[in-house]
Each structure stands twice: as structure tokens, then as C-alpha cells.
Design a protein around this motif. Structure first.
Motif, PDB file in Angstrom:
ATOM      1  N   CYS A  68       1.190  -1.306   0.539  1.00 26.02           N
ATOM      2  CA  CYS A  68      -0.029   0.043   0.490  1.00 26.02           C
ATOM      3  C   CYS A  68       1.213   1.306  -0.181  1.00 26.02           C
ATOM      4  O   CYS A  68       1.424   1.587   0.967  1.00 26.02           O
ATOM      5  CB  CYS A  68      -0.358  -0.299   1.353  1.00 26.02           C
ATOM      6  N   ARG A  69       1.041   2.017  -0.696  1.00 24.42           N
ATOM      7  CA  ARG A  69       2.487   2.919  -1.091  1.00 24.42           C
ATOM      8  C   ARG A  69       0.615   4.545  -1.062  1.00 24.42           C
ATOM      9  O   ARG A  69       0.786   5.326   0.162  1.00 24.42           O
ATOM     10  CB  ARG A  69       2.180   3.530  -2.511  1.00 24.42           C
ATOM     11  N   SER A  70      -0.650   4.973  -1.340  1.00 20.42           N
ATOM     12  CA  SER A  70      -1.044   5.694  -1.683  1.00 20.42           C
ATOM     13  C   SER A  70      -2.010   6.128  -0.059  1.00 20.42           C
ATOM     14  O   SER A  70      -2.693   7.355   0.117  1.00 20.42           O
ATOM     15  CB  SER A  70      -1.225   6.277  -2.516  1.00 20.42           C
ATOM     16  N   THR A  71      -1.837   5.269   0.378  1.00 21.46           N
ATOM     17  CA  THR A  71      -2.457   5.315   1.866  1.00 21.46           C
ATOM     18  C   THR A  71      -1.938   4.545   2.814  1.00 21.46           C
ATOM     19  O   THR A  71      -2.292   4.363   3.883  1.00 21.46           O
ATOM     20  CB  THR A  71      -3.695   4.169   1.876  1.00 21.46           C
ATOM     21  N   ALA A  72      -0.626   4.677   2.575  1.00 21.17           N
ATOM     22  CA  ALA A  72       0.407   4.195   3.435  1.00 21.17           C
ATOM     23  C   ALA A  72       0.334   5.281   4.654  1.00 21.17           C
ATOM     24  O   ALA A  72       0.667   4.589   5.945  1.00 21.17           O
ATOM     25  CB  ALA A  72       2.160   4.990   3.243  1.00 21.17           C
ATOM     26  N   ASP A  73      -0.559   6.464   5.146  1.00 19.34           N
ATOM     27  CA  ASP A  73      -0.376   7.440   6.539  1.00 19.34           C
ATOM     28  C   ASP A  73      -2.057   7.102   6.495  1.00 19.34           C
ATOM     29  O   ASP A  73      -1.495   8.080   7.447  1.00 19.34           O
ATOM     30  CB  ASP A  73       0.030   9.144   5.973  1.00 19.34           C
ATOM     31  N   HIS A  74      -2.840   6.497   6.124  1.00 17.05           N
ATOM     32  CA  HIS A  74      -3.765   6.386   7.071  1.00 17.05           C
ATOM     33  C   HIS A  74      -3.572   5.552   8.043  1.00 17.05           C
ATOM     34  O   HIS A  74      -3.210   4.474   7.607  1.00 17.05           O
ATOM     35  CB  HIS A  74      -4.963   5.909   5.172  1.00 17.05           C
ATOM     36  N   PRO A  75      -4.637   5.772   9.535  1.00 14.86           N
ATOM     37  CA  PRO A  75      -4.754   5.053   9.998  1.00 14.86           C
ATOM     38  C   PRO A  75      -5.294   3.296   9.787  1.00 14.86           C
ATOM     39  O   PRO A  75      -6.414   3.184   9.273  1.00 14.86           O
ATOM     40  CB  PRO A  75      -5.782   5.887  11.403  1.00 14.86           C
ATOM     41  N   GLY A  76      -4.590   2.320  10.169  1.00 18.09           N
ATOM     42  CA  GLY A  76      -5.250   0.328   9.602  1.00 18.09           C
ATOM     43  C   GLY A  76      -3.964   0.041   8.631  1.00 18.09           C
ATOM     44  O   GLY A  76      -4.391  -0.633   8.455  1.00 18.09           O
ATOM     45  N   THR A  77      -3.776   1.261   8.262  1.00 18.11           N
ATOM     46  CA  THR A  77      -3.060   0.750   6.926  1.00 18.11           C
ATOM     47  C   THR A  77      -2.000  -0.155   7.320  1.00 18.11           C
ATOM     48  O   THR A  77      -1.085  -0.052   7.533  1.00 18.11           O
ATOM     49  CB  THR A  77      -2.817   1.753   5.761  1.00 18.11           C
ATOM     50  N   ILE A  78      -1.801  -1.547   6.735  1.00 13.81           N
ATOM     51  CA  ILE A  78      -0.390  -1.847   6.913  1.00 13.81           C
ATOM     52  C   ILE A  78      -0.132  -2.956   5.849  1.00 13.81           C
ATOM     53  O   ILE A  78      -0.696  -3.699   5.846  1.00 13.81           O
ATOM     54  CB  ILE A  78      -0.761  -3.621   7.593  1.00 13.81           C
ATOM     55  N   SER A  79       1.428  -2.172   5.789  1.00 13.06           N
ATOM     56  CA  SER A  79       2.088  -2.370   4.019  1.00 13.06           C
ATOM     57  C   SER A  79       3.210  -3.495   4.142  1.00 13.06           C
ATOM     58  O   SER A  79       3.563  -3.597   5.428  1.00 13.06           O
ATOM     59  CB  SER A  79       2.294  -1.302   3.530  1.00 13.06           C
ATOM     60  N   ILE A  80       3.184  -4.167   3.382  1.00 11.55           N
ATOM     61  CA  ILE A  80       4.406  -5.201   3.864  1.00 11.55           C
ATOM     62  C   ILE A  80       5.226  -5.038   2.468  1.00 11.55           C
ATOM     63  O   ILE A  80       4.634  -3.268   0.960  1.00 11.55           O
ATOM     64  CB  ILE A  80       4.464  -6.701   3.298  1.00 11.55           C
ATOM     65  N   SER A  81       6.448  -5.082   2.318  1.00 11.29           N
ATOM     66  CA  SER A  81       7.062  -4.597   1.164  1.00 11.29           C
ATOM     67  C   SER A  81       7.025  -5.434  -0.256  1.00 11.29           C
ATOM     68  O   SER A  81       7.017  -5.985  -0.444  1.00 11.29           O
ATOM     69  CB  SER A  81       9.571  -4.599   1.536  1.00 11.29           C
ATOM     70  N   THR A  82       7.827  -4.795  -1.135  1.00  9.59           N
ATOM     71  CA  THR A  82       7.786  -5.287  -2.569  1.00  9.59           C
ATOM     72  C   THR A  82       8.644  -6.288  -2.816  1.00  9.59           C
ATOM     73  O   THR A  82       7.808  -7.678  -3.192  1.00  9.59           O
ATOM     74  CB  THR A  82       8.626  -4.542  -4.008  1.00  9.59           C
TER      75      THR A  82
END
Length: 239
Positions: A68-82
Motif C-alpha cells: 500500500c503506497r498512497s494510503t500508507a499514512d492513513h490509520p489502519g493501513t498495514i503494508s509489506i514490502s514489494t
């Protein structure tokens, strides 16, 4: 045949009916203030399960995390690396192949460009690694937009808007908290920004107020139809 629910003998028996497996990919990501964080995963898994009721296919457990790139700063978003997503995809498909599967549909409920480019990269690696594999990579969102154009009223609807709100209103209405507000992100063209929420405060791209459960039902049915056509084409494909 739901992989997480069948037994070893049932898996072996299933291989005599099909060598096709659907792998739903999603994310844990903000979807405005009205939709659950697992919206993308739910949509991808739902259409796979619906197709499994029609024809013999295996459905793998969903991959709940993605890029998740464009939503990375929103609370609840949990991203992993490519790198993690690519390695995970290669490992899972490789072991499914070892178990006898040959046709793989990687269907992503998340439409993020970086996320899906990573799945495509993994698919290219797998084509070289697995000589008998047939692989398709598709986003559930692209199928919804492509098939449901006559149903969708909002031009450019993309995230937590009319389409996704309709889908969750149909499949899991108890998880929809209100109806959200129409919004379009205002990211500057070509310029990367650190504070992404500044340019996309509400986390919606589209108009969720135009959503309905009936639209969600109709769009889901069209997506399942399109997915079935893709499976049939993949099973008949020969390089």
C-alpha cells in the motif's frame, strides 16, 4: 474446493478433477470511515468462492497483506514490502505446483499499481521456474469496472466509493458503517509526497453515496462470470 477446509484425501481426489487454483490477494488498508480494512481481501475471496460453487477449482487461503503506497499514512493501513510480496507469491505458487497444481489465477482485490506490478513480476519469475505452469494475474477491480460499466454511475470511481461500498453492502452489510462521503485525492502530478493524508484526508476516491446492495450483487455476479471466462481461457492456453 477450499484448500483450508478439505482433507488430504479430498485434495488428492480433487487433483483428478482439476489442476486449477485461485489465489486471492488483498491488503489491510483504510477504506474511508465507512468500510472495513479488509475490504479488498473480502472482495477477491468472495468471487473465488462463488466460482468454486460453479466449477471444479481449488481456492487457496487469501493473502491478507500487500503493498500500500498512497494510503500508507492513513490509520489502519498495514503494508509489506514489494520484496516480501514477491517472495511470498513465488514460494506459495511453487509449492502449489509441487503439489500438482498447474493453472494459477492470482486475483488481487487491491488495485494499487505497485502491488500489482509486484504480482506480475512474481508471475514472470514463476513462468521461467515452473515449465508446465499457466499463470494469470488480474485485479478484481479491473474486472468490476470492465464488466459493470453500465451499473456504475461515478466516473473514475476507484477506492471506497460506489463500487466497493456496493460490494460490501451486498456481501457483508453489517460491516458498513454509514455511507461515507464523495472525495477525489489531490496528489500533485509526478511529485512524490511524504504526507499523503494531506492530499487525501478522507481516503475515498469516488462517491460511496451512490452505492447500493443491488449494485453490489449485480457487479459481483458479472465479476464471477468474467473470472470463469478467464479460468477457461487459462486452462486451454498453451505456450
Amino acid at each position: 474446493m477450499i484448500l483450508s477446509e478439505i482433507t488430504m484425501p479430498e485434495f488428492e481426489k480433487g487433483l483428478k478433477r482439476t489442476r486449477t487454483v485461485l489465489i486471492p490477494f488483498g491488503v489491510v488498508e483504510q477504506h474511508g470511515d465507512h468500510l472495513p480494512l479488509g475490504t479488498d481481501t473480502m472482495q477477491a475471496e468472495d468471487v473465488c468462492l462463488k466460482l468454486a460453487q460453479r466449477r471444479a477449482v481449488f481456492v487457496a487461503p487469501p493473502i491478507h497483506y500487500g503493498v500500500c503506497r498512497s494510503t500508507a499514512d492513513h490509520p489502519g493501513t498495514i503494508s509489506i514490502s514489494t520484496e516480501t510480496l514477491k517472495a511470498l507469491t513465488v514460494d506459495i505458487v511453487s509449492d502449489l505446483y509441487r503439489n500438482g497444481l498447474r493453472c494459477f489465477v492470482l486475483i488481487s482485490g487491491h488495485a494499487g499499481g505497485t502491488h500489482n506490478a509486484t504480482l506480475l513480476d512474481a508471475g514472470e519469475v514463476l513462468l521461467k521456474k515452473l515449465p508446465e505452469a499457466q499463470i494469470a494475474v488480474v485485479t478484481e477491480y479491473d474486472l468490476a469496472v470492465g464488466e459493470g460499466g453500465d451499473i456504475i454511475e461515478t466516473s473514475g470511481d476507484a477506492h471506497a466509493g460506489e463500487i466497493e461500498t456496493s460490494r460490501i453492502l451486498h456481501a457483508r452489510p453489517h460491516l458498513v458503517k454509514g455511507r461515507g462521503r464523495a472525495e477525489v485525492p489531490t496528489f500533485p502530478q509526478a511529485i512524490l509526497v511524504r504526507d499523503k493524508r494531506r492530499y487525501w484526508p478522507g481516503g475515498v476516491h469516488g462517491d460511496p453515496t451512490k452505492a447500493s446492495a443491488d449494485k453490489g450483487r449485480r457487479i459481483e455476479a458479472l465479476v464471477v462470470d468474467a473470472l470463469e471466462r478467464l479460468v477457461l481461457k487459462l486452462e486451454q492456453a498453451r505456450d
